[in-house]
Design a protein around this motif. Structure first.
Motif, PDB file in Angstrom:
ATOM      1  N   ALA A 116     128.119  -0.738-106.575  1.00  0.00           N
ATOM      2  CA  ALA A 116     129.264  -0.734-107.476  1.00  0.00           C
ATOM      3  C   ALA A 116     129.461  -2.041-108.227  1.00  0.00           C
ATOM      4  CB  ALA A 116     130.530  -0.409-106.689  1.00  0.00           C
ATOM      5  N   ALA A 117     129.081  -3.155-107.617  1.00  0.00           N
ATOM      6  CA  ALA A 117     129.379  -4.455-108.219  1.00  0.00           C
ATOM      7  C   ALA A 117     128.369  -5.492-107.758  1.00  0.00           C
ATOM      8  CB  ALA A 117     130.801  -4.893-107.849  1.00  0.00           C
ATOM      9  N   LEU A 118     128.238  -6.537-108.569  1.00  0.00           N
ATOM     10  CA  LEU A 118     127.363  -7.666-108.264  1.00  0.00           C
ATOM     11  C   LEU A 118     128.189  -8.930-108.210  1.00  0.00           C
ATOM     12  CD1 LEU A 118     124.448  -6.888-110.758  1.00  0.00           C
ATOM     13  CD2 LEU A 118     124.447  -6.450-108.290  1.00  0.00           C
ATOM     14  N   LEU A 119     127.871  -9.788-107.252  1.00  0.00           N
ATOM     15  CA  LEU A 119     128.545 -11.076-107.117  1.00  0.00           C
ATOM     16  C   LEU A 119     127.491 -12.173-107.109  1.00  0.00           C
ATOM     17  CD1 LEU A 119     131.036 -12.866-106.467  1.00  0.00           C
ATOM     18  CD2 LEU A 119     130.644 -12.339-104.045  1.00  0.00           C
ATOM     19  N   PHE A 120     127.665 -13.173-107.965  1.00  0.00           N
ATOM     20  CA  PHE A 120     126.768 -14.326-108.026  1.00  0.00           C
ATOM     21  C   PHE A 120     127.613 -15.577-107.804  1.00  0.00           C
ATOM     22  CE2 PHE A 120     125.222 -11.110-110.996  1.00  0.00           C
ATOM     23  CZ  PHE A 120     123.887 -10.970-110.645  1.00  0.00           C
ATOM     24  N   ALA A 121     127.408 -16.270-106.696  1.00  0.00           N
ATOM     25  CA  ALA A 121     128.117 -17.520-106.432  1.00  0.00           C
ATOM     26  C   ALA A 121     127.108 -18.664-106.497  1.00  0.00           C
ATOM     27  CB  ALA A 121     128.809 -17.482-105.076  1.00  0.00           C
ATOM     28  N   TYR A 122     127.262 -19.512-107.482  1.00  0.00           N
ATOM     29  CA  TYR A 122     126.340 -20.626-107.720  1.00  0.00           C
ATOM     30  C   TYR A 122     124.877 -20.162-107.769  1.00  0.00           C
ATOM     31  CZ  TYR A 122     129.688 -24.473-107.642  1.00  0.00           C
ATOM     32  OH  TYR A 122     130.696 -25.355-107.971  1.00  0.00           O
ATOM     33  N   PRO A 123     124.579 -19.174-108.618  1.00  0.00           N
ATOM     34  CA  PRO A 123     123.175 -18.768-108.740  1.00  0.00           C
ATOM     35  C   PRO A 123     122.365 -19.883-109.390  1.00  0.00           C
ATOM     36  CG  PRO A 123     124.456 -17.771-110.484  1.00  0.00           C
ATOM     37  CD  PRO A 123     125.442 -18.468-109.573  1.00  0.00           C
ATOM     38  N   ARG A 124     121.053 -19.877-109.148  1.00  0.00           N
ATOM     39  CA  ARG A 124     120.202 -20.943-109.684  1.00  0.00           C
ATOM     40  C   ARG A 124     119.449 -20.539-110.942  1.00  0.00           C
ATOM     41  NH1 ARG A 124     117.465 -22.882-103.953  1.00  0.00           N
ATOM     42  NH2 ARG A 124     119.408 -23.508-102.942  1.00  0.00           N
ATOM     43  N   SER A 125     119.184 -19.252-111.118  1.00  0.00           N
ATOM     44  CA  SER A 125     118.295 -18.815-112.188  1.00  0.00           C
ATOM     45  C   SER A 125     118.973 -17.856-113.156  1.00  0.00           C
ATOM     46  CB  SER A 125     117.059 -18.130-111.581  1.00  0.00           C
ATOM     47  OG  SER A 125     116.309 -17.469-112.566  1.00  0.00           O
ATOM     48  N   PRO A 126     119.213 -18.288-114.401  1.00  0.00           N
ATOM     49  CA  PRO A 126     119.748 -17.356-115.403  1.00  0.00           C
ATOM     50  C   PRO A 126     118.837 -16.144-115.602  1.00  0.00           C
ATOM     51  CG  PRO A 126     119.968 -19.613-116.181  1.00  0.00           C
ATOM     52  CD  PRO A 126     119.130 -19.667-114.939  1.00  0.00           C
ATOM     53  N   ALA A 127     117.525 -16.348-115.530  1.00  0.00           N
ATOM     54  CA  ALA A 127     116.595 -15.232-115.729  1.00  0.00           C
ATOM     55  C   ALA A 127     116.787 -14.166-114.656  1.00  0.00           C
ATOM     56  CB  ALA A 127     115.155 -15.739-115.726  1.00  0.00           C
ATOM     57  N   LEU A 128     116.991 -14.584-113.416  1.00  0.00           N
ATOM     58  CA  LEU A 128     117.188 -13.618-112.337  1.00  0.00           C
ATOM     59  C   LEU A 128     118.516 -12.883-112.504  1.00  0.00           C
ATOM     60  CD1 LEU A 128     116.015 -12.430-109.717  1.00  0.00           C
ATOM     61  CD2 LEU A 128     117.321 -14.171-108.471  1.00  0.00           C
ATOM     62  N   ALA A 141     130.310  -7.162-112.724  1.00  0.00           N
ATOM     63  CA  ALA A 141     129.530  -8.316-112.267  1.00  0.00           C
ATOM     64  C   ALA A 141     130.406  -9.552-112.348  1.00  0.00           C
ATOM     65  CB  ALA A 141     128.271  -8.501-113.108  1.00  0.00           C
ATOM     66  N   VAL A 142     130.374 -10.362-111.298  1.00  0.00           N
ATOM     67  CA  VAL A 142     131.205 -11.577-111.212  1.00  0.00           C
ATOM     68  C   VAL A 142     130.301 -12.778-110.991  1.00  0.00           C
ATOM     69  CG1 VAL A 142     132.966 -12.786-109.858  1.00  0.00           C
ATOM     70  CG2 VAL A 142     133.201 -10.334-110.309  1.00  0.00           C
ATOM     71  N   TRP A 143     130.552 -13.819-111.767  1.00  0.00           N
ATOM     72  CA  TRP A 143     129.846 -15.103-111.621  1.00  0.00           C
ATOM     73  C   TRP A 143     130.844 -16.149-111.191  1.00  0.00           C
ATOM     74  CZ3 TRP A 143     130.357 -19.981-113.693  1.00  0.00           C
ATOM     75  CH2 TRP A 143     129.245 -20.837-113.610  1.00  0.00           C
ATOM     76  N   LEU A 144     130.488 -16.947-110.179  1.00  0.00           N
ATOM     77  CA  LEU A 144     131.321 -18.048-109.703  1.00  0.00           C
ATOM     78  C   LEU A 144     130.477 -19.312-109.664  1.00  0.00           C
ATOM     79  CD1 LEU A 144     132.828 -16.099-106.690  1.00  0.00           C
ATOM     80  CD2 LEU A 144     134.169 -16.906-108.633  1.00  0.00           C
ATOM     81  N   GLY A 145     130.996 -20.401-110.222  1.00  0.00           N
ATOM     82  CA  GLY A 145     130.228 -21.631-110.191  1.00  0.00           C
ATOM     83  C   GLY A 145     130.923 -22.774-110.899  1.00  0.00           C
ATOM     84  N   HIS A 146     130.167 -23.835-111.116  1.00  0.00           N
ATOM     85  CA  HIS A 146     130.663 -25.033-111.785  1.00  0.00           C
ATOM     86  C   HIS A 146     130.796 -24.763-113.278  1.00  0.00           C
ATOM     87  CE1 HIS A 146     131.033 -29.232-112.939  1.00  0.00           C
ATOM     88  NE2 HIS A 146     131.096 -29.560-111.647  1.00  0.00           N
ATOM     89  N   ARG A 147     131.864 -25.258-113.872  1.00  0.00           N
ATOM     90  CA  ARG A 147     132.086 -25.038-115.301  1.00  0.00           C
ATOM     91  C   ARG A 147     130.890 -25.485-116.151  1.00  0.00           C
ATOM     92  NH1 ARG A 147     137.638 -24.450-116.985  1.00  0.00           N
ATOM     93  NH2 ARG A 147     139.093 -24.653-115.244  1.00  0.00           N
ATOM     94  N   SER A 148     130.261 -26.587-115.763  1.00  0.00           N
ATOM     95  CA  SER A 148     129.152 -27.107-116.566  1.00  0.00           C
ATOM     96  C   SER A 148     127.926 -26.188-116.516  1.00  0.00           C
ATOM     97  CB  SER A 148     128.763 -28.512-116.108  1.00  0.00           C
ATOM     98  OG  SER A 148     128.274 -28.485-114.769  1.00  0.00           O
ATOM     99  N   ASP A 149     127.804 -25.364-115.472  1.00  0.00           N
ATOM    100  CA  ASP A 149     126.682 -24.429-115.359  1.00  0.00           C
ATOM    101  C   ASP A 149     126.862 -23.195-116.232  1.00  0.00           C
ATOM    102  OD1 ASP A 149     125.520 -26.122-113.494  1.00  0.00           O
ATOM    103  OD2 ASP A 149     126.279 -24.991-111.769  1.00  0.00           O
ATOM    104  N   TRP A 150     128.095 -22.902-116.617  1.00  0.00           N
ATOM    105  CA  TRP A 150     128.376 -21.675-117.349  1.00  0.00           C
ATOM    106  C   TRP A 150     127.639 -21.611-118.690  1.00  0.00           C
ATOM    107  CZ3 TRP A 150     129.141 -16.936-116.939  1.00  0.00           C
ATOM    108  CH2 TRP A 150     129.704 -16.163-117.947  1.00  0.00           C
ATOM    109  N   LEU A 151     127.386 -22.738-119.315  1.00  0.00           N
ATOM    110  CA  LEU A 151     126.658 -22.738-120.580  1.00  0.00           C
ATOM    111  C   LEU A 151     125.295 -22.075-120.437  1.00  0.00           C
ATOM    112  CD1 LEU A 151     127.430 -26.328-121.936  1.00  0.00           C
ATOM    113  CD2 LEU A 151     128.363 -24.156-122.751  1.00  0.00           C
ATOM    114  N   ASP A 152     124.656 -22.249-119.279  1.00  0.00           N
ATOM    115  CA  ASP A 152     123.344 -21.651-119.049  1.00  0.00           C
ATOM    116  C   ASP A 152     123.430 -20.158-118.740  1.00  0.00           C
ATOM    117  OD1 ASP A 152     122.048 -24.116-119.369  1.00  0.00           O
ATOM    118  OD2 ASP A 152     122.368 -24.632-117.263  1.00  0.00           O
ATOM    119  N   PHE A 153     124.542 -19.735-118.160  1.00  0.00           N
ATOM    120  CA  PHE A 153     124.654 -18.350-117.709  1.00  0.00           C
ATOM    121  C   PHE A 153     125.435 -17.448-118.658  1.00  0.00           C
ATOM    122  CE2 PHE A 153     123.501 -20.620-113.885  1.00  0.00           C
ATOM    123  CZ  PHE A 153     122.624 -19.749-113.267  1.00  0.00           C
TER     124      PHE A 153
END
Length: 201
Positions: A116-128, A141-153
């Motif tokens: 039903a849903a995907l959770l990514f907490a501090y993922p390392r690879s935008p491609a994945l 789908a939910v992404w959790l992480g550092h604000r500075s990483d969001w530009l990549d994701f």
């Protein structure tokens, strides 16, 4: 392993790179509640499983005490995905699937339309992350992480096929996180009646 006591103040725990608070658990519960009625939430790169176990504990507890819920089986459930099951410390072994490496999408995500849903907490690879969003049928789908990483994701989420393209971003305390962290949410687009008639998704 016993779960730590979570407070209203976002706090980092030794077993999790993300800050955790009661507010974060509330926000994630509200985000997943409707989608997860139909199947599990998959947490990609679940690590020690602390965040996931805290969510599952809350959901199971709510199911057994809330008058509006008939059984614990009807509550949302979460499963972790990791490269090595040995890093898991908090989730039951049956709730953790493994992949061969950080490049592989879990067969569970690809083959099970009930996810039903995907959770990514501090993922390392935008491609994945992009591959999961393309190959899984998850509604949220939910992404959790550092604000500075969001530009990549951000491009992964904004351009995910089948999703509506509108990314909901919640920063810092509003998401129950410390100020330099954030949450982003995308939801699968619901086709209109005209699109369904033409076989579009």
């Amino acid at each position: 392993m016993d779960l730590p006591e979570v407070t209203h103040e976002p706090k980092h725990y030794p077993d999790c790179c993300l800050s955790i608070s009661r507010g974060l658990l509330d926000v994630l519960t509200a985000t997943f509640r409707t989608a997860a009625e139909t199947g599990p939430v998959l947490s990609i790169g679940s690590g020690s499983g602390l965040l996931e176990a805290l969510l599952q504990s809350r959901w199971t507890g709510n199911a057994t005490t809330a008058a509006t819920t008939t059984s614990a089986a009807a509550s949302p459930r979460i499963e972790g995905i990791e490269v090595r099951a040995s890093v898991n410390r908090y989730l039951p072994a049956a709730a953790v699937g493994t992949v061969k490496g950080t490049w592989e999408v879990s067969p569970r995500a690809r083959s099970d339309p009930a996810v039903a849903a995907l959770l990514f907490a501090y993922p390392r690879s935008p491609a994945l992350v992009s591959r999961y969003l393309r190959e899984a049928e998850a509604g949220v789908a939910v992404w959790l992480g550092h604000r500075s990483d969001w530009l990549d994701f951000e491009p992964c989420f904004a351009g995910a096929p089948g999703f509506d393209g509108a990314v909901e971003v919640v920063g810092g305390r509003a998401a129950g996180l410390v100020e330099y962290e954030m949450m982003a949410v995308v939801r699968r687009r619901v086709p209109s009646e005209n699109e369904e008639g033409r076989g579009l998704r």
